[in-house]
Design an enzyme around this catalytic site. Structure first.
Site, PDB file in Angstrom:
ATOM      1  CG  ASP A 386      32.849  42.909  -9.183  1.00 27.21           C
ATOM      2  OD1 ASP A 386      32.570  44.117  -9.283  1.00 27.21           O
ATOM      3  OD2 ASP A 386      32.111  41.990  -9.596  1.00 27.21           O
ATOM      4  CD  GLU A 389      30.649  48.673  -5.928  1.00 30.92           C
ATOM      5  OE1 GLU A 389      30.259  47.592  -5.478  1.00 30.92           O
ATOM      6  OE2 GLU A 389      31.396  48.770  -6.911  1.00 30.92           O
ATOM      7  CG  ASP A 461      28.117  45.222 -14.049  1.00 29.20           C
ATOM      8  OD1 ASP A 461      29.289  44.860 -14.302  1.00 29.20           O
ATOM      9  OD2 ASP A 461      27.489  44.828 -13.063  1.00 29.20           O
TER      10      ASP A 461
HETATM   11  C1  GLC Z   1      29.653  42.233 -11.366  1.00 26.96           C
HETATM   12  C2  GLC Z   1      30.853  42.778 -12.130  1.00 26.96           C
HETATM   13  C3  GLC Z   1      31.028  41.979 -13.404  1.00 26.96           C
HETATM   14  C4  GLC Z   1      31.211  40.507 -13.046  1.00 26.96           C
HETATM   15  C5  GLC Z   1      30.012  40.017 -12.260  1.00 26.96           C
HETATM   16  C6  GLC Z   1      30.187  38.579 -11.778  1.00 26.96           C
HETATM   17  O1  GLC Z   1      28.493  42.473 -12.066  1.00 26.96           O
HETATM   18  O2  GLC Z   1      30.743  44.144 -12.387  1.00 26.96           O
HETATM   19  O3  GLC Z   1      32.138  42.460 -14.115  1.00 26.96           O
HETATM   20  O4  GLC Z   1      31.374  39.741 -14.196  1.00 26.96           O
HETATM   21  O5  GLC Z   1      29.805  40.852 -11.129  1.00 26.96           O
HETATM   22  O6  GLC Z   1      31.273  38.448 -10.955  1.00 26.96           O
END
Ligand code: GLC
Length: 798
Positions: A386, A389, A461
């Site tokens: 995650d 980017e 998200d």
């Molecule tokens: C980001 C991700 C989400 C995750 C959060 C905490 O917002 O997109 O899916 O739960 O980070 O790690």
């Protein structure tokens, strides 16, 4: 605009031609008869042949080359490329001379300072589709989009740019279709006639004009060529096709086990539970929180006993902290992103101030990939990358930050869009090595064209609204049109809280998405399938079970995706591009799940819906009622029912429900066939679903042919050395009545089992494959029983 100018000379190279022009050199390379590359550089630059996206070099391509006073012509077996000598302009034509695609006669390709742009004419009534993770309509005409991977919490349903950039689109006009991939990782804009109706443009802030043109008779062909170049999804571990439960965050360990147990107690199938950032010690990667997870191995063992796999979130930021080994090692080995003056780049993310591995450095990828050992030793086979980017709190990484870019060197401007993909690659390659023969599973948020080779992608998200549910469906449709076949959205919505109706609808639709996961935000209400009351629990169980019943079909279509690049979730444009109705705002979300199951997603607020069935014949999945296609129909869409239709002539192999993907499906494969008019075929594929032995022939592949006119079903001889887990098959006939079936197989009379007419099954017995759930209907179960599945060709006639 600085233009290419007139062509002065040309020269031949092994892969094509170089056109030496007044201000630039243009390389036209032939990858195959369907795929042409155009690469233009200014005369003070040299060609740069490295690309993170491209996996396949050009192959020797039969072609002819002519020169006349005005132009050069390159002609392959499929395409004619005209290159005009004045102001070099390129046109792509069919062999019959019809224009498929062309650079705009007035503007063509050129530069504004370092910015490079290409202008292409819009053909009459041209439609544009694809582009991957981009919001908006199926038809991109009149819109423009930016490619710059962006962390965008709770993005609006017209938000742009999102997390993933795949600058590839498909143009459709005059019953022709083609694809264009602009391979440039700088920030870029693609405009499909947003402010005029004359041209489309691709403008990148720097770099080369380097595009690939693909032409074939249909979109499936275009996708095949595009993915031959940028790669295809690999066969995933079977467990990753099951239902996955996530939240931000489950902890401590007891809670995790408790959630897993509840799935089993409630008889809701599931394969995966996720650990979001709270499993770590102060959010430091490759650590465990000592109090919340004191014995991770024991927890993982217990979850395995329950038939669950664990997926861990792993973000790129490495906390700046003296004594933290990953921080110290990264510095010592010089693997973090830096400014040109040698200072390390720092940005703030979950752990606080962090450094970021330079995943465009092969050394850093290797280093990072090996770090997963600690978690592989914990028994964890799946990883979720995650924030790649890369995201830092509300800030942009400064452009001046340097990337290794495979030793070539680049600034953040060029490295940014590939960072996430290279992180996913590092995770994939590292864990593949560490798993010693087992298939890894990687989920990534960010990526660039080709990311499909390493990871599944989810759409970040989203929020809990009907609008977002529909938007997510379109995003997955369009990612499928850009090679990213293994993709999904957060079912239920990440931010906000869904109503009971919305959750029920979302999970029903999600069961027919390639990647099927529920996820929700910290401090939001419980969002497991049982958290919305008994009725929603029942609906969730039913649809999740359906998903598991369909695993033989789903796994076979993943196999197809790995071979041809055909997506799992197929926008109707793939098969019906000339039907204008499919672009209608009301119908543009519809898709085929695999070759023959049509899903018409509708908002949860709609209890009666108008949907569109494209040409052909369609059977209502729940009632077997037949509908002639090419029509809009009104259909009831209760809380527990989304419109699902099965295509006439469909062949759908399914199994009995299991509690997790590797559970015992019994010894019988059910083959459901739906009466049709044309010959149809389906490639059934099976292997151990876990490792790479299939590469050495350990697979079971067989073509199933259905000839409705001759009334026969043929299971072609089995290919591969794997033994199917199914020993028998039962063939179920849909759309037939009893009198049409005369069982004769090689002289052996088989029983037609006609089960009693059944009235509606109680919800607890939700089984639309066999019984009607429509109270007014009764349907009959017609099947042949006990066909021993042999390896030789086998013909069933009736
Ligand atoms: C980001 C991700 C989400 C995750 C959060 C905490 O917002 O997109 O899916 O739960 O980070 O790690």
């Amino acid at each position: 605009m600085e233009t290419i100018g007139v062509v002065q000379t040309f020269s031949t190279i092994a892969t094509g031609y170089l056109f030496h022009c007044e201000n630039a050199t243009v390389k036209v390379e032939l990858f195959n008869a369907h795929t042409i590359r155009v690469n233009a550089i200014r005369n003070n630059k040299s060609f740069e042949d490295f690309s993170y996206a491209i996996t396949t070099p050009p192959s020797k391509t039969e072609h002819q080359f002519f020169e006349s006073n005005e132009q050069y012509v390159i002609q392959t077996e499929k395409i004619k490329v005209l290159i005009s000598k004045t102001r070099l302009r390129i046109q792509f034509l069919t062999l019959q001379g019809q224009i498929i695609h062309q650079e705009h006669p007035s503007f063509g390709t050129g530069w504004f300072g370092n910015e490079v742009a290409s202008y292409k004419s819009i053909q009459p009534n041209e439609i544009f589709v694809g582009l991957g993770e981009k919001t908006g309509n199926l038809n991109r005409r009149g819109s423009s989009y930016t490619h710059w991977n962006t962390d965008y919490f709770g993005y609006p349903t017209n938000g742009d740019p999102l997390y993933l950039s795949t600058p590839f689109y498909i143009g459709i006009h005059s019953a022709l279709c083609y694809g264009v991939f602009y391979d440039n990782t700088y920030k870029s804009i693609m405009d499909f006639g947003a402010s005029n109706d004359r041209f489309t443009t691709f403008t990148a802030s720097d770099g080369e004009m380097d595009y690939y043109f693909f032409y074939d008779d249909n979109i499936a062909g275009i996708l095949k060529h595009y993915t031959a170049l940028t790669g295809r999804v690999q066969l995933p571990p079977l467990w990753s096709l099951g239902f996955q439960q996530c939240r931000y965050s489950y902890y401590p360990d007891k809670e995790v086990i408790n959630v897993a147990r509840t799935f089993r107690e409630k008889d809701i199938p599931a394969d995966v539970i996720y650990l979001d950032i709270h499993y770590m010690d102060e959010y430091k990667v490759f650590t465990w929180h000592p109090e919340r997870f004191p014995n991770p191995n024991d927890m993982v063992d217990e979850l395995h006993r329950l038939g669950f796999h664990v997926i861990l979130i792993v973000d790129p930021g490495v906390k700046v902290e003296e004594g933290y080994p990953y921080y110290e090692e990264g510095i010592k080995k010089d693997l973090f992103l830096k400014y040109p003056d040698g200072e390390l780049y720092s940005g703030k993310v979950w752990p606080g101030t962090c450094h970021f591995p330079d995943f465009t450095n092969p050394e850093a990828r290797k280093w990072w990939g090996q770090k997963y050992k600690i978690h592989i030793d914990n028994g964890i086979e799946g990883y979720w990358n995650d924030m790649n980017e890369p995201a830092t709190w509300g800030k942009r990484v400064p452009d001046v930050v340097e990337f290794n870019y495979e030793g070539i060197g680049a600034s953040h401007r060029k490295g940014h869009n590939v960072y996430g993909m290279q992180m996913a690659r590092s995770t994939y390659e590292g864990t593949k090595e560490l798993l010693e023969g087992k298939r890894p599973f990687v989920l990534t948020r960010s990526g660039y064209s080709g990311v499909q080779r390493y990871a599944a992608v989810w759409t970040g998200d989203n929020t809990a609204s009907d609008e977002h549910m529909m938007c997510g469906i379109r995003l997955i449709n369009s990612m499928g049109l850009a090679g990213v076949a293994f993709a999904g959205y957060d079912v239920g919505g990440f931010a906000g809280e869904p109503s009971n109706e919305l959750f029920a609808r979302w999970i029903a639709i999600g069961a027919f998405s390639p990647f099927f996961r529920c996820h929700s935000m910290i401090n939001s209400r419980d969002a497991e399938p049982w958290a919305f009351g008994e009725e929603v629990e029942e609906i969730s169980r039913n649809y999740i079970k359906l998903r598991y019943r369909m695993l033989p079909y789903i796994y076979s279509i993943f196999y197809e995706a790995s071979q041809t690049g055909m997506p799992i979730q197929r926008s109707l444009v793939i098969d019906y591009m000339n039907d204008t109705n499919i672009y209608n705002n009301n119908y543009q979300n519809e898709y085929l799940f695999g070759p023959s199951v049509l899903i018409a997603p509708v908002p949860s607020t709609q209890m009666i819906s108008k949907i569109y069935l494209p040409e052909g014949g369609w059977y209502d999945f729940f009632t077997d009622k037949y509908y002639e296609g090419g029509k809009e129909i009104l259909i009831e869409t209760g809380k527990d029912k989304i419109p699902i239709f099965v295509k006439q002539g469909a062949i759908v192999p399914i199994q009995r429900a299991v509690s997790h993907a590797n559970g015992d499906p019994g010894d019988t494969l059910e083959i459901h066939i739906y009466k049709g008019i044309r010959n149809e075929s389906f490639v059934y594929y099976e292997d151990d679903g876990a490792g790479f032995d299939y590469e050495d022939g350990m697979y079971y592949r067989r073509e199933i042919l259905f000839n409705p006119k001759n009334k026969s079903l043929t299971l072609k001889m089995k290919e591969g050395n794997y033994h199917s887990k199914f020993k028998k098959s039962r063939v179920f006939f849909h759309g037939y009545n009893e009198t049409e079936l005369h069982p004769k197989i090689a002289g052996i009379e088989l029983d037609i089992i006609t089960t009693d007419y059944r009235f509606v099954a109680p919800v607890t017995d939700f089984d639309p494959w066999h019984y009607s759930t429509d109270k007014s209907k009764v349907i009959k179960d017609l099947y042949y029983t006990k066909i021993e599945l042999e390896d030789a060709e086998f013909v069933l006639k009736w």
